[in-house]
Design a protein around this motif. Structure first.
Motif, PDB file in Angstrom:
ATOM      1  N   VAL A  79       0.862  -1.188   0.000  1.00 21.53           N
ATOM      2  CA  VAL A  79       0.000   0.000   0.000  1.00 21.53           C
ATOM      3  C   VAL A  79       0.892   1.230   0.000  1.00 21.53           C
ATOM      4  O   VAL A  79       1.713   1.410   0.907  1.00 21.53           O
ATOM      5  CB  VAL A  79      -0.889   0.046   1.265  1.00 21.53           C
ATOM      6  CG1 VAL A  79      -1.850   1.227   1.185  1.00 21.53           C
ATOM      7  CG2 VAL A  79      -1.649  -1.253   1.421  1.00 21.53           C
ATOM      8  N   CYS A  80       0.736   2.059  -1.019  1.00 21.32           N
ATOM      9  CA  CYS A  80       1.563   3.264  -1.112  1.00 21.32           C
ATOM     10  C   CYS A  80       1.180   4.260  -0.010  1.00 21.32           C
ATOM     11  O   CYS A  80       0.002   4.573   0.158  1.00 21.32           O
ATOM     12  CB  CYS A  80       1.372   3.918  -2.476  1.00 21.32           C
ATOM     13  SG  CYS A  80       2.175   5.532  -2.558  1.00 21.32           S
ATOM     14  N   ASP A  81       2.196   4.721   0.734  1.00 23.17           N
ATOM     15  CA  ASP A  81       1.913   5.750   1.746  1.00 23.17           C
ATOM     16  C   ASP A  81       2.714   7.029   1.482  1.00 23.17           C
ATOM     17  O   ASP A  81       2.974   7.799   2.391  1.00 23.17           O
ATOM     18  CB  ASP A  81       2.132   5.212   3.174  1.00 23.17           C
ATOM     19  CG  ASP A  81       3.575   4.800   3.431  1.00 23.17           C
ATOM     20  OD1 ASP A  81       4.426   4.992   2.536  1.00 23.17           O
ATOM     21  OD2 ASP A  81       3.849   4.286   4.535  1.00 23.17           O
ATOM     22  N   SER A  82       3.100   7.234   0.211  1.00 25.30           N
ATOM     23  CA  SER A  82       3.805   8.467  -0.142  1.00 25.30           C
ATOM     24  C   SER A  82       2.798   9.615  -0.294  1.00 25.30           C
ATOM     25  O   SER A  82       1.590   9.406  -0.250  1.00 25.30           O
ATOM     26  CB  SER A  82       4.623   8.263  -1.418  1.00 25.30           C
ATOM     27  OG  SER A  82       5.697   7.389  -1.137  1.00 25.30           O
ATOM     28  N   ILE A  83       3.351  10.812  -0.520  1.00 27.10           N
ATOM     29  CA  ILE A  83       2.573  12.044  -0.353  1.00 27.10           C
ATOM     30  C   ILE A  83       1.287  12.123  -1.172  1.00 27.10           C
ATOM     31  O   ILE A  83       0.233  12.494  -0.632  1.00 27.10           O
ATOM     32  CB  ILE A  83       3.482  13.297  -0.586  1.00 27.10           C
ATOM     33  CG1 ILE A  83       2.764  14.590  -0.279  1.00 27.10           C
ATOM     34  CG2 ILE A  83       4.082  13.305  -1.983  1.00 27.10           C
ATOM     35  CD1 ILE A  83       2.533  14.814   1.188  1.00 27.10           C
ATOM     36  N   SER A  84       1.331  11.773  -2.455  1.00 30.71           N
ATOM     37  CA  SER A  84       0.117  11.929  -3.277  1.00 30.71           C
ATOM     38  C   SER A  84      -0.985  10.995  -2.790  1.00 30.71           C
ATOM     39  O   SER A  84      -2.160  11.395  -2.723  1.00 30.71           O
ATOM     40  CB  SER A  84       0.406  11.650  -4.754  1.00 30.71           C
ATOM     41  OG  SER A  84       1.330  12.581  -5.235  1.00 30.71           O
ATOM     42  N   CYS A  85      -0.636   9.775  -2.479  1.00 31.38           N
ATOM     43  CA  CYS A  85      -1.649   8.836  -1.981  1.00 31.38           C
ATOM     44  C   CYS A  85      -2.095   9.209  -0.572  1.00 31.38           C
ATOM     45  O   CYS A  85      -3.270   9.060  -0.214  1.00 31.38           O
ATOM     46  CB  CYS A  85      -1.123   7.404  -2.030  1.00 31.38           C
ATOM     47  SG  CYS A  85      -1.029   6.753  -3.715  1.00 31.38           S
ATOM     48  N   TRP A  86      -1.166   9.715   0.216  1.00 29.44           N
ATOM     49  CA  TRP A  86      -1.532  10.152   1.567  1.00 29.44           C
ATOM     50  C   TRP A  86      -2.577  11.271   1.492  1.00 29.44           C
ATOM     51  O   TRP A  86      -3.548  11.280   2.258  1.00 29.44           O
ATOM     52  CB  TRP A  86      -0.275  10.639   2.298  1.00 29.44           C
ATOM     53  CG  TRP A  86      -0.552  11.220   3.644  1.00 29.44           C
ATOM     54  CD1 TRP A  86      -0.781  10.534   4.799  1.00 29.44           C
ATOM     55  CD2 TRP A  86      -0.671  12.606   3.960  1.00 29.44           C
ATOM     56  NE1 TRP A  86      -1.029  11.411   5.830  1.00 29.44           N
ATOM     57  CE2 TRP A  86      -0.964  12.681   5.334  1.00 29.44           C
ATOM     58  CE3 TRP A  86      -0.552  13.771   3.217  1.00 29.44           C
ATOM     59  CZ2 TRP A  86      -1.151  13.897   5.984  1.00 29.44           C
ATOM     60  CZ3 TRP A  86      -0.729  14.987   3.859  1.00 29.44           C
ATOM     61  CH2 TRP A  86      -1.024  15.043   5.225  1.00 29.44           C
ATOM     62  N   ALA A 120       6.744   2.866  -0.438  1.00 28.63           N
ATOM     63  CA  ALA A 120       6.898   4.169  -1.083  1.00 28.63           C
ATOM     64  C   ALA A 120       6.185   4.149  -2.435  1.00 28.63           C
ATOM     65  O   ALA A 120       5.675   3.116  -2.860  1.00 28.63           O
ATOM     66  CB  ALA A 120       8.386   4.461  -1.250  1.00 28.63           C
ATOM     67  N   CYS A 121       6.173   5.322  -3.071  1.00 34.13           N
ATOM     68  CA  CYS A 121       5.450   5.556  -4.333  1.00 34.13           C
ATOM     69  C   CYS A 121       5.516   4.389  -5.314  1.00 34.13           C
ATOM     70  O   CYS A 121       6.586   3.852  -5.593  1.00 34.13           O
ATOM     71  CB  CYS A 121       6.021   6.808  -4.989  1.00 34.13           C
ATOM     72  SG  CYS A 121       5.191   7.218  -6.530  1.00 34.13           S
ATOM     73  N   LEU A 122       4.340   4.031  -5.844  1.00 29.62           N
ATOM     74  CA  LEU A 122       4.258   2.937  -6.811  1.00 29.62           C
ATOM     75  C   LEU A 122       4.145   3.462  -8.236  1.00 29.62           C
ATOM     76  O   LEU A 122       3.873   2.701  -9.168  1.00 29.62           O
ATOM     77  CB  LEU A 122       3.051   2.048  -6.477  1.00 29.62           C
ATOM     78  CG  LEU A 122       3.186   1.206  -5.204  1.00 29.62           C
ATOM     79  CD1 LEU A 122       1.830   0.620  -4.795  1.00 29.62           C
ATOM     80  CD2 LEU A 122       4.210   0.094  -5.376  1.00 29.62           C
ATOM     81  N   GLY A 123       4.313   4.783  -8.392  1.00 31.87           N
ATOM     82  CA  GLY A 123       4.298   5.364  -9.738  1.00 31.87           C
ATOM     83  C   GLY A 123       2.909   5.526 -10.323  1.00 31.87           C
ATOM     84  O   GLY A 123       2.751   5.603 -11.530  1.00 31.87           O
ATOM     85  N   ASN A 124       1.909   5.560  -9.461  1.00 20.02           N
ATOM     86  CA  ASN A 124       0.522   5.697  -9.944  1.00 20.02           C
ATOM     87  C   ASN A 124      -0.130   6.887  -9.228  1.00 20.02           C
ATOM     88  O   ASN A 124      -1.303   6.846  -8.863  1.00 20.02           O
ATOM     89  CB  ASN A 124      -0.230   4.393  -9.643  1.00 20.02           C
ATOM     90  CG  ASN A 124      -1.566   4.302 -10.329  1.00 20.02           C
ATOM     91  OD1 ASN A 124      -1.677   4.612 -11.510  1.00 20.02           O
ATOM     92  ND2 ASN A 124      -2.585   3.901  -9.596  1.00 20.02           N
ATOM     93  N   CYS A 125       0.669   7.940  -9.017  1.00 20.86           N
ATOM     94  CA  CYS A 125       0.300   9.045  -8.128  1.00 20.86           C
ATOM     95  C   CYS A 125      -0.998   9.743  -8.527  1.00 20.86           C
ATOM     96  O   CYS A 125      -1.754  10.187  -7.672  1.00 20.86           O
ATOM     97  CB  CYS A 125       1.423  10.071  -8.071  1.00 20.86           C
ATOM     98  SG  CYS A 125       3.044   9.315  -7.974  1.00 20.86           S
ATOM     99  N   GLY A 126      -1.276   9.834  -9.817  1.00 14.58           N
ATOM    100  CA  GLY A 126      -2.484  10.549 -10.272  1.00 14.58           C
ATOM    101  C   GLY A 126      -3.751   9.776 -10.004  1.00 14.58           C
ATOM    102  O   GLY A 126      -4.856  10.307 -10.155  1.00 14.58           O
ATOM    103  N   PRO A 129      -5.844   6.616  -3.923  1.00 15.79           N
ATOM    104  CA  PRO A 129      -4.864   5.763  -3.258  1.00 15.79           C
ATOM    105  C   PRO A 129      -4.572   4.508  -4.093  1.00 15.79           C
ATOM    106  O   PRO A 129      -5.453   3.984  -4.750  1.00 15.79           O
ATOM    107  CB  PRO A 129      -5.536   5.399  -1.941  1.00 15.79           C
ATOM    108  CG  PRO A 129      -6.708   6.292  -1.786  1.00 15.79           C
ATOM    109  CD  PRO A 129      -7.105   6.717  -3.135  1.00 15.79           C
ATOM    110  N   THR A 130      -3.319   4.048  -3.971  1.00 13.89           N
ATOM    111  CA  THR A 130      -2.847   2.954  -4.816  1.00 13.89           C
ATOM    112  C   THR A 130      -2.301   1.796  -3.979  1.00 13.89           C
ATOM    113  O   THR A 130      -1.697   2.022  -2.941  1.00 13.89           O
ATOM    114  CB  THR A 130      -1.704   3.481  -5.719  1.00 13.89           C
ATOM    115  OG1 THR A 130      -2.220   4.500  -6.565  1.00 13.89           O
ATOM    116  CG2 THR A 130      -1.098   2.388  -6.573  1.00 13.89           C
ATOM    117  N   MET A 131      -2.527   0.576  -4.483  1.00 14.51           N
ATOM    118  CA  MET A 131      -1.853  -0.580  -3.878  1.00 14.51           C
ATOM    119  C   MET A 131      -1.507  -1.569  -4.973  1.00 14.51           C
ATOM    120  O   MET A 131      -2.072  -1.533  -6.071  1.00 14.51           O
ATOM    121  CB  MET A 131      -2.730  -1.265  -2.814  1.00 14.51           C
ATOM    122  CG  MET A 131      -3.937  -1.990  -3.336  1.00 14.51           C
ATOM    123  SD  MET A 131      -4.829  -2.814  -1.962  1.00 14.51           S
ATOM    124  CE  MET A 131      -6.168  -3.612  -2.849  1.00 14.51           C
TER     125      MET A 131
HETATM  126  S1  FES Z   1       2.337   8.635  -4.230  1.00 14.73           S
HETATM  127 FE1  FES Z   1       1.208   6.790  -4.281  1.00 14.73          FE
HETATM  128  S2  FES Z   1       1.611   5.991  -6.248  1.00 14.73           S
HETATM  129 FE2  FES Z   1       2.864   7.760  -6.118  1.00 14.73          FE
END
Ligand code: FES
Length: 162
Positions: A79-86, A120-126, A129-131
């Motif tokens: 589960v991505c917990d980087s800034i865009s998904c957060w 960290a970021c999975l490259g699907n920021c737009g 939330p991503t997993m």
């Molecule tokens: S911040 Fe979640 S996929 Fe990039």
């Protein structure tokens, strides 16, 4: 030990790489696919195939989040917990998964089906939330969609005989 045919395939991949390190991740992933995770014995095998020391392989293995140095479930959920998904609610998704699966981050479900790992970021920021579940990427998650995905992935794993 991996089958000779797979070993030959990996040796050919290493031979066609500019440096052994270039092929290292692919080789580690193939052995992980074969064994389910990368044990110490598998690290030794990787080292032999790519011509590095086990310690060098160990350093590479611990650098990559998708290489598992301990046993994991049939499907690993990242589960991505980087800034865009957060900013679009990954905390809610992670809480839902913890509750639904009955595990804390890093844990594996009792039935051995899922291991839950924030990453960290999975490259699907737009489309957060991503997993990722296994190799499949899922975006625009809601708790309801997560439940559907878990059911779908479980069925897929059963069909694959896992
Ligand atoms: S911040 Fe979640 S996929 Fe990039």
């Amino acid at each position: 030990m991996i089958p000779e045919s797979l070993k030959d395939e990996l040796l050919a991949k290493v031979a066609s790489s500019v440096t052994p390190r270039e092929a290292a991740v692919d080789v580690m992933k193939e052995l992980q696919k074969h064994y389910g995770w990368l044990s110490d014995e598998a690290v030794d095998e990787v080292a032999e195939i790519i011509g590095l020391s086990p310690l060098q392989v160990e350093e590479l293995a611990t650098f990559y989040e998708m290489i598992y140095r301990r046993p994991v479930g049939k499907r690993v959920i990242h589960v991505c917990d980087s800034i865009s998904c957060w900013s679009v609610g990954c905390d809610e998704i992670l809480s839902h998964l913890r509750m639904r699966l009955g595990v804390e981050p890093g844990g594996t479900t009792e039935d051995g089906m899922y291991t839950l790992i924030p990453c960290a970021c999975l490259g699907n920021c737009g489309e957060g939330p991503t997993m990722m579940v296994g190799d499949a990427l899922y975006g625009r998650l809601t708790p309801e969609r997560v439940d559907e995905i878990l059911e779908k992935e479980k069925k897929k794993a059963q069909e694959e005989g896992l």
